[in-house]
Design a protein around this motif. Sequence first.
Motif, PDB file in Angstrom:
ATOM      1  N   UNK A  18       0.827  -1.211   0.000  1.00  0.00           N
ATOM      2  CA  UNK A  18       0.000   0.000   0.000  1.00  0.00           C
ATOM      3  C   UNK A  18       0.861   1.261   0.000  1.00  0.00           C
ATOM      4  N   UNK A  19       1.915   1.272   0.810  1.00  0.00           N
ATOM      5  CA  UNK A  19       2.793   2.436   0.861  1.00  0.00           C
ATOM      6  C   UNK A  19       3.496   2.643  -0.477  1.00  0.00           C
ATOM      7  N   UNK A  20       3.965   1.558  -1.084  1.00  0.00           N
ATOM      8  CA  UNK A  20       4.616   1.653  -2.390  1.00  0.00           C
ATOM      9  C   UNK A  20       3.646   2.194  -3.436  1.00  0.00           C
ATOM     10  N   UNK A  21       2.420   1.708  -3.427  1.00  0.00           N
ATOM     11  CA  UNK A  21       1.405   2.191  -4.367  1.00  0.00           C
ATOM     12  C   UNK A  21       1.144   3.677  -4.144  1.00  0.00           C
ATOM     13  N   UNK A  22       1.095   4.104  -2.892  1.00  0.00           N
ATOM     14  CA  UNK A  22       0.910   5.525  -2.604  1.00  0.00           C
ATOM     15  C   UNK A  22       2.018   6.363  -3.228  1.00  0.00           C
ATOM     16  N   UNK A  23       3.263   5.893  -3.116  1.00  0.00           N
ATOM     17  CA  UNK A  23       4.400   6.652  -3.653  1.00  0.00           C
ATOM     18  C   UNK A  23       4.337   6.752  -5.173  1.00  0.00           C
ATOM     19  N   UNK A  24       3.972   5.653  -5.823  1.00  0.00           N
ATOM     20  CA  UNK A  24       3.859   5.673  -7.283  1.00  0.00           C
ATOM     21  C   UNK A  24       2.692   6.560  -7.713  1.00  0.00           C
ATOM     22  N   UNK A  25       1.548   6.385  -7.059  1.00  0.00           N
ATOM     23  CA  UNK A  25       0.349   7.146  -7.428  1.00  0.00           C
ATOM     24  C   UNK A  25       0.536   8.646  -7.211  1.00  0.00           C
ATOM     25  N   UNK A  26       1.341   9.012  -6.209  1.00  0.00           N
ATOM     26  CA  UNK A  26       1.576  10.428  -5.924  1.00  0.00           C
ATOM     27  C   UNK A  26       2.421  11.104  -6.995  1.00  0.00           C
ATOM     28  N   UNK A  27       3.144  10.306  -7.793  1.00  0.00           N
ATOM     29  CA  UNK A  27       3.951  10.881  -8.855  1.00  0.00           C
ATOM     30  C   UNK A  27       5.444  10.761  -8.674  1.00  0.00           C
ATOM     31  N   UNK A  28       5.901   9.932  -7.740  1.00  0.00           N
ATOM     32  CA  UNK A  28       7.343   9.721  -7.580  1.00  0.00           C
ATOM     33  C   UNK A  28       7.949   9.291  -8.907  1.00  0.00           C
ATOM     34  N   UNK A  29       9.147   9.768  -9.179  1.00  0.00           N
ATOM     35  CA  UNK A  29       9.810   9.427 -10.437  1.00  0.00           C
ATOM     36  C   UNK A  29      10.541   8.092 -10.363  1.00  0.00           C
ATOM     37  N   UNK A  30      10.773   7.600  -9.147  1.00  0.00           N
ATOM     38  CA  UNK A  30      11.383   6.288  -8.932  1.00  0.00           C
ATOM     39  C   UNK A  30      11.119   5.899  -7.489  1.00  0.00           C
ATOM     40  N   UNK A  52       7.970  -4.976  -3.248  1.00  0.00           N
ATOM     41  CA  UNK A  52       8.068  -3.605  -3.733  1.00  0.00           C
ATOM     42  C   UNK A  52       8.123  -3.566  -5.252  1.00  0.00           C
ATOM     43  N   UNK A  53       8.973  -4.391  -5.842  1.00  0.00           N
ATOM     44  CA  UNK A  53       9.121  -4.361  -7.295  1.00  0.00           C
ATOM     45  C   UNK A  53       7.880  -4.890  -8.003  1.00  0.00           C
ATOM     46  N   UNK A  54       7.215  -5.863  -7.398  1.00  0.00           N
ATOM     47  CA  UNK A  54       5.961  -6.355  -7.990  1.00  0.00           C
ATOM     48  C   UNK A  54       4.881  -5.280  -7.939  1.00  0.00           C
ATOM     49  N   UNK A  55       4.846  -4.513  -6.846  1.00  0.00           N
ATOM     50  CA  UNK A  55       3.848  -3.451  -6.731  1.00  0.00           C
ATOM     51  C   UNK A  55       4.123  -2.320  -7.716  1.00  0.00           C
ATOM     52  N   UNK A  56       5.391  -1.945  -7.843  1.00  0.00           N
ATOM     53  CA  UNK A  56       5.746  -0.892  -8.803  1.00  0.00           C
ATOM     54  C   UNK A  56       5.418  -1.339 -10.223  1.00  0.00           C
ATOM     55  N   UNK A  57       5.687  -2.606 -10.512  1.00  0.00           N
ATOM     56  CA  UNK A  57       5.341  -3.208 -11.809  1.00  0.00           C
ATOM     57  C   UNK A  57       5.893  -2.406 -12.985  1.00  0.00           C
ATOM     58  N   UNK A  59      -0.741   3.086   9.215  1.00  0.00           N
ATOM     59  CA  UNK A  59       0.176   2.530  10.206  1.00  0.00           C
ATOM     60  C   UNK A  59       1.206   1.605   9.563  1.00  0.00           C
ATOM     61  N   UNK A  60       2.483   1.843   9.884  1.00  0.00           N
ATOM     62  CA  UNK A  60       3.579   0.988   9.424  1.00  0.00           C
ATOM     63  C   UNK A  60       4.284   0.319  10.589  1.00  0.00           C
ATOM     64  N   UNK A  61       3.641   0.326  11.756  1.00  0.00           N
ATOM     65  CA  UNK A  61       4.208  -0.318  12.922  1.00  0.00           C
ATOM     66  C   UNK A  61       5.351   0.464  13.530  1.00  0.00           C
TER      67      UNK A  61
END
Length: 312
Positions: A31-43, A68-73, A268-270
């Motif tokens: 979910x966190x990785x998807x948030x970063x990609x969806x927000x517009x991160x360049x990498x 992480x790499x599977x989520x970034x796809x 939450x990420x613990x």
Amino acid sequence: MTNPPLRGIISYPVTPFDRATGEVDLAALSRLTEDLVSAGSHAVAPLGSTGESAYLREAEWDAVCATTLQTVAARVPTLVGVSHWSTEGTIRRARVAARHGATAIMVLPQVYWKLTPAELEQHYAAVAAATDLPLMLYNNPGTSGVDLRPETVAALARKIPNLTMVKESSGDVTRFRSLRELSDGALSVYNGNNPLALEAFRSGAVGWCTAAPCLAPQRVLELYAAVTRGEDARAEAVLAELLPFLRFIVGQGLPRAVKAGLRLQGRDAGHPRTPLLPLPDRERERLRQMLERLARAPLADGSAVGRAQPTA
């Protein structure tokens, strides 16, 4: 300079741990990785110090890399931190990253004994030879205890063909220009010191490696957009808004601060893994106030930031 495989805002996720069991929470990581990609991160760059890579068991490290790499796809480039205490361990991680489709790998000289020049060369050459991936040398004397000066880095790059990138986190802004000049432009240079973001871009850095987008992605991306458009006044204004927050998350320790901020935002990420401890209540309250201020400040288009608004 050759065209670098990475540029712009390179976002570093934390590694979430289940609050009850302490085990890696792969669903939260996705979910966190998807948030970063969806927000517009360049990498996206998993498994750096922000990701508590040094505290992961090897099976956990592999799972975080794969998830992480599977989520970034392949929607954006990926930079995987493969550092390990041993050359053998670093090579193993580099090959795992390559197998899962990483764009590039990053190597910090994570050592107990201070390495000699010959040992540094052997270590980086062996890791570089283990895959065909471009390699980013990571200089962070504050965490590694080893300061790789521009002369040393340029000499290593001349001997190791796929060492093409440097993440410079010493805090010395003059090094961005020195690295480019000493390598005749062959090295792409990236900033890893948050408060120096604007000075680094002005000195030739092609990217900013940062965990700040975990909590304030649009503000960070706006700074980069202002830089690329040549809007100096706007870039300086955005950095002025960000500086207290950037200094805080670095000063408190990125895993502690980012995880506290994510919980404030309802994501939450613990807790960080021991020996690290959660951010104390007093600092957590300071972070809440900073995130609220960032959320209230409008973007260049007049819209509200949204994501940076704490929920609790």
